[in-house]
Design an enzyme around this catalytic site. Structure first.
Site, PDB file in Angstrom:
ATOM      1  N   LYS A  86     -10.590  -4.313   1.274  1.00 28.69           N
ATOM      2  CA  LYS A  86      -9.941  -4.867   2.461  1.00 28.69           C
ATOM      3  C   LYS A  86     -11.032  -5.623   3.105  1.00 28.69           C
ATOM      4  CE  LYS A  86      -6.442  -1.242   2.459  1.00 28.69           C
ATOM      5  NZ  LYS A  86      -6.220   0.046   2.989  1.00 28.69           N
ATOM      6  N   GLN A  93      -7.098   4.656   6.875  1.00 25.47           N
ATOM      7  CA  GLN A  93      -7.021   4.964   5.643  1.00 25.47           C
ATOM      8  C   GLN A  93      -6.578   6.111   5.198  1.00 25.47           C
ATOM      9  OE1 GLN A  93      -7.193   2.116   3.748  1.00 25.47           O
ATOM     10  NE2 GLN A  93      -6.725   3.424   1.592  1.00 25.47           N
ATOM     11  N   ASP A 138      -0.249  -1.219   9.340  1.00 23.41           N
ATOM     12  CA  ASP A 138       0.245  -0.500   8.183  1.00 23.41           C
ATOM     13  C   ASP A 138       1.827  -0.463   8.449  1.00 23.41           C
ATOM     14  OD1 ASP A 138      -1.351   0.070   5.898  1.00 23.41           O
ATOM     15  OD2 ASP A 138      -2.385   1.566   7.123  1.00 23.41           O
TER      16      ASP A 138
HETATM   17  N1  GUN Z   1      -3.903   4.694   1.123  1.00 27.86           N
HETATM   18  C1  GUN Z   1      -3.181   4.057  -0.028  1.00 27.86           C
HETATM   19  N2  GUN Z   1      -2.672   2.957   0.237  1.00 27.86           N
HETATM   20  C2  GUN Z   1      -2.779   2.726   1.681  1.00 27.86           C
HETATM   21  C3  GUN Z   1      -2.458   1.856   2.799  1.00 27.86           C
HETATM   22  O1  GUN Z   1      -1.777   0.885   2.456  1.00 27.86           O
HETATM   23  N3  GUN Z   1      -2.753   1.993   4.082  1.00 27.86           N
HETATM   24  C4  GUN Z   1      -3.433   3.070   4.434  1.00 27.86           C
HETATM   25  N4  GUN Z   1      -3.590   3.310   5.682  1.00 27.86           N
HETATM   26  N5  GUN Z   1      -3.833   4.142   3.459  1.00 27.86           N
HETATM   27  C5  GUN Z   1      -3.735   3.970   2.300  1.00 27.86           C
END
Ligand code: GUN
Length: 297
Positions: free
Chosen positions: A53, A97, A122
């Site tokens: 990211k 996350q 998200d």
């Molecule tokens: N863990 C796995 N995929 C994601 C995601 O798209 N967002 C977040 N916050 N955690 C994740």
């Protein structure tokens, strides 16, 4: 049969974001949007995801801040931390996350809902989920948005199609089922308690699998000519594998997403888009607020 190139589609989306950032921020000497990612604990996969990211932000010209908090971070500390980010005008998007460490995961909903909906990239806060379920959303969860983009990029018409989604997580299963219904597909939402799963999957024009069980979907689950979207990323002795047994299934379908290189890159690309959308929406809201204050005065 076509193997979907998720990397290429993600690159196209990131290139568009990069161009937008250049034209609207860098060229105008305006401060670019900024994404904040928080990892709590030492989950290896989470570190890999957050790193990708950060790299995508760099590529697009979006600012990024990564905070790595210790495993024993308290709920109150994390909530306080998030509130500070909510109040920081330089922060456009906030992402915690997942998964959280076990102790904190008990409070996952309270933690996630501390994030201001205006910065919830998200799309996991109650307010943003509610908007999505009402069809009034500006953004949707990144992976689910990516899945829709993959399908639509093939000019595949979802209207009236029978879609089976296996998995009911908030991050993927529930939200992609909602978005697919919004495209007029008939969606069957399956999960670990579903009876006769194989029969249901066999009827799917589009099969989306997001359960986290390596290679659980074999060709006896597939309708001939189906569009198969594999969201699973499982670390095994054979490396990264999906929830779909790719080699076993590939000749039965018309489209299939590989793992890696299918849905994964789209999640990150859609996160870049969500960050820009939230940033510009907040600017617009601030501007409206200023105009209202002018009128009041
Ligand atoms: N863990 C796995 N995929 C994601 C995601 O798209 N967002 C977040 N916050 N955690 C994740």
């Amino acid at each position: 049969m076509k193997i979907i190139d998720g990397k290429a589609l993600a690159q196209k989306i990131k290139n568009d974001v990069k161009k937008h950032i250049f034209e609207n921020y860098i060229a105008k000497v305006k401060k670019a949007p900024c994404l904040v990612c928080i990892i709590v604990g030492e989950d290896k996969a989470s570190k890999v995801y957050v790193n990708s990211k950060r790299r995508a932000c760099e590529e697009c010209g979006i600012g990024s801040q990564i905070y790595q908090l210790p495993e024993d971070t308290s709920k109150n500390y994390l909530i306080d931390f998030l509130q500070k980010l909510n109040n920081d005008d330089n922060v456009s998007g906030i992402l915690v996350q997942l998964p959280l460490p076990k102790e904190l995961d008990k409070y996952r909903n309270e933690i996630i809902n501390t994030i201001s909906p205006e910065k919830d990239v998200d799309c996991l806060t109650y307010q943003n989920l509610g908007k999505m379920y009402s069809g009034e959303h500006l953004i949707a969860p990144c992976t689910s948005t990516g899945i829709i983009k993959i399908i639509e990029n093939e000019n595949y018409n979802l209207d009236g199609k029978d879609v089976v989604v296996v998995g009911r997580s908030l991050l993927v299963g529930k939200s992609v089922a909602t978005l697919l219904q919004g495209k007029n597909a008939t969606v069957t939402a399956c999960h670990s308690h579903t009876q006769n799963l194989k029969d249901k999957c066999q009827k799917a024009d589009v099969l989306v699998v997001a359960v986290g069980k390596s290679k659980m979907i074999t060709k006896d689950y597939i309708k001939n000519g189906a569009f198969v979207v594999d969201v699973g990323i499982n670390r095994t002795e054979d490396g990264l594998v999906g929830d779909v047994d790719f080699d076993n299934v590939k000749d039965s379908c018309s489209y299939i997403t590989p793992v890696p290189g299918g849905v994964g890159p789209l999640t990150v690309a859609c996160l870049m888009e969500n960050t820009v959308l939230l940033h510009e929406n907040r600017l617009k809201l601030q501007k409206n607020c200023e105009t209202e204050m002018d009128i009041d005065n």
